[in-house]
Design a protein around this motif. Structure first.
Motif, PDB file in Angstrom:
ATOM      1  N   HIS A  85     -50.091-119.323 124.818  1.00  0.00           N
ATOM      2  CA  HIS A  85     -49.362-118.248 124.017  1.00  0.00           C
ATOM      3  C   HIS A  85     -49.155-118.508 122.794  1.00  0.00           C
ATOM      4  O   HIS A  85     -48.722-119.723 122.143  1.00  0.00           O
ATOM      5  N   GLN A  86     -49.602-117.721 121.618  1.00  0.00           N
ATOM      6  CA  GLN A  86     -49.687-117.915 120.193  1.00  0.00           C
ATOM      7  C   GLN A  86     -48.497-116.841 119.625  1.00  0.00           C
ATOM      8  O   GLN A  86     -48.683-115.942 119.949  1.00  0.00           O
ATOM      9  N   ARG A  87     -47.621-117.568 118.763  1.00  0.00           N
ATOM     10  CA  ARG A  87     -46.828-116.291 117.960  1.00  0.00           C
ATOM     11  C   ARG A  87     -46.685-116.990 116.586  1.00  0.00           C
ATOM     12  O   ARG A  87     -46.145-118.468 116.472  1.00  0.00           O
ATOM     13  N   LEU A  88     -46.540-116.155 115.672  1.00  0.00           N
ATOM     14  CA  LEU A  88     -46.353-116.724 114.059  1.00  0.00           C
ATOM     15  C   LEU A  88     -44.973-116.892 114.016  1.00  0.00           C
ATOM     16  O   LEU A  88     -44.013-115.792 114.382  1.00  0.00           O
ATOM     17  N   GLU A  89     -44.419-117.997 113.654  1.00  0.00           N
ATOM     18  CA  GLU A  89     -42.992-118.131 113.522  1.00  0.00           C
ATOM     19  C   GLU A  89     -42.589-118.985 112.001  1.00  0.00           C
ATOM     20  O   GLU A  89     -43.475-119.248 111.323  1.00  0.00           O
ATOM     21  N   SER A  90     -41.581-118.486 111.546  1.00  0.00           N
ATOM     22  CA  SER A  90     -41.125-119.084 110.281  1.00  0.00           C
ATOM     23  C   SER A  90     -39.725-119.777 110.467  1.00  0.00           C
ATOM     24  O   SER A  90     -38.866-119.528 111.254  1.00  0.00           O
ATOM     25  N   CYS A  91     -39.419-120.659 109.394  1.00  0.00           N
ATOM     26  CA  CYS A  91     -38.146-121.435 109.292  1.00  0.00           C
ATOM     27  C   CYS A  91     -38.146-121.654 107.929  1.00  0.00           C
ATOM     28  O   CYS A  91     -38.758-121.565 106.917  1.00  0.00           O
ATOM     29  N   GLU A  92     -36.760-122.017 107.587  1.00  0.00           N
ATOM     30  CA  GLU A  92     -36.314-122.548 106.222  1.00  0.00           C
ATOM     31  C   GLU A  92     -35.866-123.951 106.159  1.00  0.00           C
ATOM     32  O   GLU A  92     -35.472-124.505 107.033  1.00  0.00           O
ATOM     33  N   ILE A  93     -36.335-124.201 104.962  1.00  0.00           N
ATOM     34  CA  ILE A  93     -35.887-125.970 104.774  1.00  0.00           C
ATOM     35  C   ILE A  93     -35.411-125.855 103.283  1.00  0.00           C
ATOM     36  O   ILE A  93     -35.887-125.309 102.473  1.00  0.00           O
ATOM     37  N   LYS A  94     -34.274-126.838 103.155  1.00  0.00           N
ATOM     38  CA  LYS A  94     -33.626-127.020 101.988  1.00  0.00           C
ATOM     39  C   LYS A  94     -34.479-128.149 101.338  1.00  0.00           C
ATOM     40  O   LYS A  94     -33.961-129.166 102.036  1.00  0.00           O
ATOM     41  N   SER A  95     -35.061-128.129 100.572  1.00  0.00           N
ATOM     42  CA  SER A  95     -35.649-129.257  99.821  1.00  0.00           C
ATOM     43  C   SER A  95     -34.819-129.433  98.525  1.00  0.00           C
ATOM     44  O   SER A  95     -33.817-129.175  98.117  1.00  0.00           O
ATOM     45  N   ILE A  96     -35.175-130.845  97.815  1.00  0.00           N
ATOM     46  CA  ILE A  96     -34.477-131.285  96.774  1.00  0.00           C
ATOM     47  C   ILE A  96     -34.587-130.316  95.543  1.00  0.00           C
ATOM     48  O   ILE A  96     -33.817-130.366  94.481  1.00  0.00           O
TER      49      ILE A  96
END
Length: 524
Positions: A85-96
């Protein structure tokens, strides 16, 4: 190639357009009349602020270009189950540079944990902060308080973090400390270096104020039973029972430094003339722990020393302050491992006992006390500790001192007699052995006192242990190597172990030369 795919490729080609726009905007600001009247520092601050946004957009564009990270081969987890099963997901990252968003393809199924090959390829952290930001937080916490860390990260990276998040990040950053050194010892490539022939081991203890829940059981019970005599402060002799003892260790090699007793006495006086250059510690490693027992630290010291001297060609010397528990632990470890170990008691501790005894036998402010102390120190350095002990007792008896008055003299004499086996300074000086604990005292000051002994601070066991480990890595010059190892361990923990045989399907890259060429041909 479909029109949608062509449009997606063209969109990726324009991924860096936002960064270019930010660069153009920054250049316009620098050329503006208002900026032309700014001072250099004002311009520098402008470039830093706007430049950070430029760098954030560059990072975002790069991540957009690599998204969504689809794979052309089956995704099989560690239990040999295929995720279809495929699903497009997103996440946030705090970079420098600030916050960025990552879109990636997830592969799952009913009852299956979603696997994301692009996350593995990027080695994304499992929590909000990027590994580079986590590294910066860990190093800043190791050097200063949590409040300072929060302020520093906000000022220099424009990223706001909480104190609790800073502590959790620090604990996570230090979790591979023991594994790092165990792996380091097992690597044949890191065999003993060509260093001095004396292998020195030193250890000491240093108390740290703890939260009551994290005190050792015996100390905690004493703290719970304590009944304060005064409301707002402790009375004379009353103990707070608020500290937990850490064990500090040091292992290093050094070349012999042969001296005579007069050289030692000269070192104790003001430096009117330059002293001869002495050998410096080599390949020094220092560390400390609240969690591990002194016996465990001694075992670690012997393992570290064994890695440096696998063929037993060096002289092993342990320099201690006379603590019987430490001495017994060192002797037991040496016997268990079949190592010949010379234990030396630090001359400074001997000197302190002599001064206490000398002040009893001389009037307050009498300058002759210094001469008296020097004469007996020279005698001890010549191997006459028993002789000095008998002499000062005789002096106390002849002066008819009371039991109370002669307590410092008896304490000095008992110390010299009970430890005479470890006070053979005539042999130590002839062999060029170290006879002072300067290295471990410096380690106690740096690892513990300068950071964890802050007025009013109360530490949790996990937080204090993590800071001790990170400061140990910095003091030993191993932090950069450790961090690379830590990132490898993060990859194994977070990704490799979740796939069959640790093999993660490689995401299809939009910039793959073969794929890119075929797209160009189709567009043409």
């Amino acid at each position: 190639m479909t029109a949608c795919a062509i449009a997606q490729d063209l969109s990726k080609a324009e991924a860096y357009l936002s960064a270019r726009e930010q660069l153009d905007r920054l250049i316009e600001q620098l050329r503006a009349p208002k900026t032309q009247r700014m001072t250099e520092s004002e311009v520098e601050n402008l470039i830093e602020s706007e430049g950070r946004e430029l760098l954030r957009r560059l990072l975002q564009a790069h991540l957009d270009e690599r998204a969504p990270g689809k794979v052309s081969e089956p995704v099989i987890d560690q239990n040999r189950r295929e995720h279809t099963h495929q699903r497009l997901e997103s996440c946030e990252i705090k970079s420098i540079f600030g916050k960025v968003t990552i879109e990636r393809q997830g592969y799952g199924g009913r009852g299956l944990e979603t696997l994301r090959p692009l996350d593995a390829e990027l080695n994304l952290p499992k929590k909000l902060y990027s590994h580079t930001l986590r590294r910066r937080i860990a190093m800043t916490v190791a050097k200063g308080s949590y409040d300072e860390t929060v302020a520093t990260i906000a000022e220099f990276n424009g990223v706001r973090i909480g104190k609790r998040q800073a502590e959790e990040t620090t604990i996570g950053a230090a979790q591979d400390f023991d594994c790092f050194y165990q792996t380091q010892r097992s690597q044949t490539a890191r065999e003993a270096k060509a260093t001095g022939e004396i292998l020195t081991l030193q250890m000491d203890g240093k108390g740290i104020r703890m939260l009551q829940a994290d005190l050792r059981e015996q100390t905690r019970h004493a703290a719970e039973k304590r009944t304060p005599r005064l409301d707002h402060r402790r009375s004379k002799g009353e103990k707070p029972h608020a500290k937990r003892m850490s064990t500090v260790a040091a292992v290093y090699t050094i070349s012999p430094f042969i001296r005579v007793p007069e050289d030692i006495v000269r070192e104790l006086k003001p430096k009117d003339e330059p002293l001869p250059a002495r050998p410096q510690p080599e390949d020094k490693r220092v560390w400390a722990s609240l969690k591990d027992s002194p016996e465990t630290i001694v075992d670690q010291m012997f393992e570290e020393a064994g890695r440096r001297d696998p063929k037993a060609t060096k002289q092993w010397v342990a320099v201690v302050d006379g603590n019987q528990t430490q001495i017994k632990s060192l002797e037991a470890a040496a016997a268990k491992q079949g190592r010949e170990l010379t234990i030396v008691i630090d001359r400074i501790h001997v000197l302190e006992y002599l001064w206490d005894a000398g002040r009893v036998l001389h009037a307050e402010g009498d300058p002759n006390v210094e001469v008296w102390v020097e004469e007996r120190l020279v005698d001890i350095l010549l191997g006459g500790s028993s002789r000095v002990a008998a002499g000062i007792r005789r002096s106390a008896t002849l002066r008819q001192l009371s039991s109370k008055q002669r307590e410092p003299i008896d304490a000095c004499a008992n110390y010299l007699i009970n430890h005479r086996e470890y006070l053979r300074y005539d042999q130590y000086l002839n062999a060029g052995y170290p006879i002072a604990t300067g290295v471990i005292e410096g380690a106690c000051r740096y690892l513990v006192k300068d950071r964890l002994d802050i007025t009013g601070a109360r530490w949790s066991l996990k937080g204090a242990e993590a800071v001790l480990k990170l400061r140990s890595l910095l003091a030993s010059g191993d932090f950069d190597e450790y961090w690379e190892f830590h990132l490898q361990q993060e990859y194994q923990r977070n990704y490799a172990k979740h796939y069959a045989d640790g093999k993660i399907p490689k995401p299809i890259s939009p910039l793959d030369p073969e794929k890119k060429g075929s797209h160009l041909r189709r567009i043409k």
